[in-house]
Design a protein around this motif. Structure first.
Motif, PDB file in Angstrom:
ATOM      1  N   LEU A 170       0.392  -1.492  -0.088  1.00  0.00           N
ATOM      2  CA  LEU A 170      -0.168  -0.131   0.015  1.00  0.00           C
ATOM      3  C   LEU A 170       0.813   1.682  -0.102  1.00  0.00           C
ATOM      4  N   ASN A 171       0.333   2.530  -0.761  1.00  0.00           N
ATOM      5  CA  ASN A 171       1.104   3.473   0.178  1.00  0.00           C
ATOM      6  C   ASN A 171      -0.204   4.970   0.469  1.00  0.00           C
ATOM      7  N   PRO A 172      -0.119   5.727   0.461  1.00  0.00           N
ATOM      8  CA  PRO A 172      -0.516   7.240   0.904  1.00  0.00           C
ATOM      9  C   PRO A 172      -2.036   6.796   0.034  1.00  0.00           C
ATOM     10  N   ASN A 173      -1.060   7.642  -1.240  1.00  0.00           N
ATOM     11  CA  ASN A 173      -2.225   7.355  -2.634  1.00  0.00           C
ATOM     12  C   ASN A 173      -3.160   6.537  -3.148  1.00  0.00           C
ATOM     13  N   ALA A 174      -2.747   5.579  -3.086  1.00  0.00           N
ATOM     14  CA  ALA A 174      -4.017   4.660  -3.497  1.00  0.00           C
ATOM     15  C   ALA A 174      -4.857   4.192  -2.144  1.00  0.00           C
ATOM     16  N   MET A 175      -4.094   4.528  -0.538  1.00  0.00           N
ATOM     17  CA  MET A 175      -5.635   4.149   0.169  1.00  0.00           C
ATOM     18  C   MET A 175      -6.635   5.109   0.486  1.00  0.00           C
ATOM     19  N   ALA A 176      -6.317   6.612   0.086  1.00  0.00           N
ATOM     20  CA  ALA A 176      -6.690   7.935   0.079  1.00  0.00           C
ATOM     21  C   ALA A 176      -7.595   7.958  -1.050  1.00  0.00           C
ATOM     22  N   ARG A 177      -7.730   6.656  -1.954  1.00  0.00           N
ATOM     23  CA  ARG A 177      -7.551   6.859  -3.404  1.00  0.00           C
ATOM     24  C   ARG A 177      -9.564   5.390  -3.176  1.00  0.00           C
ATOM     25  N   GLN A 178      -9.460   4.811  -2.056  1.00  0.00           N
ATOM     26  CA  GLN A 178      -9.787   3.504  -2.461  1.00  0.00           C
ATOM     27  C   GLN A 178     -11.658   4.389  -1.366  1.00  0.00           C
ATOM     28  N   ASN A 179     -12.491   3.600  -1.969  1.00  0.00           N
ATOM     29  CA  ASN A 179     -13.561   4.570  -1.692  1.00  0.00           C
ATOM     30  C   ASN A 179     -14.062   4.088   0.046  1.00  0.00           C
ATOM     31  N   CYS A 180     -13.611   4.242   0.872  1.00  0.00           N
ATOM     32  CA  CYS A 180     -14.240   3.945   2.399  1.00  0.00           C
ATOM     33  C   CYS A 180     -13.406   5.020   2.886  1.00  0.00           C
ATOM     34  N   LEU A 181     -13.321   5.946   2.329  1.00  0.00           N
ATOM     35  CA  LEU A 181     -12.845   7.275   3.484  1.00  0.00           C
ATOM     36  C   LEU A 181     -13.443   8.129   2.873  1.00  0.00           C
ATOM     37  N   ARG A 182     -13.417   9.323   3.812  1.00  0.00           N
ATOM     38  CA  ARG A 182     -14.070  10.885   3.389  1.00  0.00           C
ATOM     39  C   ARG A 182     -12.972  11.998   3.803  1.00  0.00           C
ATOM     40  N   LYS A 183     -12.486  13.257   2.795  1.00  0.00           N
ATOM     41  CA  LYS A 183     -12.224  13.194   3.908  1.00  0.00           C
ATOM     42  C   LYS A 183     -13.100  14.748   4.348  1.00  0.00           C
ATOM     43  N   VAL A 184     -12.309  14.997   5.921  1.00  0.00           N
ATOM     44  CA  VAL A 184     -13.229  15.814   6.461  1.00  0.00           C
ATOM     45  C   VAL A 184     -13.216  17.132   6.148  1.00  0.00           C
ATOM     46  N   THR A 185     -11.433  17.669   6.577  1.00  0.00           N
ATOM     47  CA  THR A 185     -10.984  18.799   6.308  1.00  0.00           C
ATOM     48  C   THR A 185      -9.558  19.175   6.373  1.00  0.00           C
ATOM     49  N   THR A 186      -9.102  19.495   5.447  1.00  0.00           N
ATOM     50  CA  THR A 186      -7.674  19.947   5.595  1.00  0.00           C
ATOM     51  C   THR A 186      -7.666  20.552   7.562  1.00  0.00           C
ATOM     52  N   LEU A 187      -6.119  20.433   7.617  1.00  0.00           N
ATOM     53  CA  LEU A 187      -5.842  19.930   9.225  1.00  0.00           C
ATOM     54  C   LEU A 187      -4.693  21.630   9.073  1.00  0.00           C
ATOM     55  N   VAL A 188      -3.496  21.601   7.636  1.00  0.00           N
ATOM     56  CA  VAL A 188      -2.534  22.383   7.941  1.00  0.00           C
ATOM     57  C   VAL A 188      -2.555  22.388   5.885  1.00  0.00           C
ATOM     58  N   ALA A 189      -2.810  23.816   5.257  1.00  0.00           N
ATOM     59  CA  ALA A 189      -2.462  23.928   4.165  1.00  0.00           C
ATOM     60  C   ALA A 189      -1.147  24.477   3.395  1.00  0.00           C
ATOM     61  N   PRO A 190      -0.531  24.195   2.132  1.00  0.00           N
ATOM     62  CA  PRO A 190       0.456  25.003   2.131  1.00  0.00           C
ATOM     63  C   PRO A 190       0.836  26.489   1.774  1.00  0.00           C
TER      64      PRO A 190
END
Length: 190
Positions: A170-190
């Motif tokens: 696994l890698n973080p991008n593949a995990m985030a793309r799986q449909n089991c999660l939803r983004k809540v918010t951005t805590l730190v932005a560039p």
């Protein structure tokens, strides 16, 4: 500091580190054309009964650790997005499993049979009792290329081991793309 009410046990933090060769190689080999996700790290959130927030994750220099959210914030990541699992889960079991993995070395080879954990592997193992992620063949190539990225060739030559190209992981991008999660918010932005 973020209000502790924002976090729930077993939330995930998807992270983009400040640019360096290692983070860039992870992103280059784990994103697809047109994809807006550029994460190179993932961590687990624990909220205690006393409303203290901890972050559990595996880092190259320290291995698997549990640190207060305030210490995590001092790492000065470029981007931190908070994600939540979309269905009910056994958060206490996930946190207990993650805690049982603390103190393990970092798996620098990313090979599934090697000792220790890398960040996504740490999360996958923590969710063993309530698995939501699917392992995928790992790639150390840019999506548009058929050869290993030069960074990974040099990295694995220095480690003295084979590149685990095509092995399940696994890698973080593949995990985030799986449909089991939803983004809540951005805590730190560039």
């Amino acid at each position: 500091m973020m209000p502790t009410e924002l976090f729930k046990n077993a939330d995930l933090l998807f992270i983009t580190s400040r640019a360096d060769a290692f983070a860039n190689a992870i992103v280059m080999s784990t994103t697809t054309a047109g994809q807006h996700l550029h994460y190179d790290h993932v961590a687990l959130v624990e909220v205690t009964a006393k409303h203290q927030v901890f972050v559990l994750h595996a880092l190259p220099k320290s291995g698997s650790i549990r640190e207060p959210y305030a210490a995590f914030q001092k790492r000065h990541y470029a981007l931190v997005d908070l994600y939540r699992v979309q269905h009910p889960l056994q958060a206490e079991l996930i946190i207990a499993q993650a805690k049982s993995q603390l103190g393990q070395v970092y798996n620098h080879s990313y090979a599934p049979t090697a000792a220790g954990y890398y960040c996504a592997d740490f999360i996958f193992a923590a969710f063993a009792s309530d698995q939501i992620f699917t392992l995928r063949p790992m790639s150390f190539k840019a999506p548009t290329q058929q050869t290993l990225l030069p960074f990974w060739r040099a990295y694995y030559a220095q480690l003295g081991c084979a590149v685990p190209e095509g092995e399940l992981g696994l890698n973080p991008n593949a995990m985030a793309r799986q449909n089991c999660l939803r983004k809540v918010t951005t805590l730190v932005a560039p």
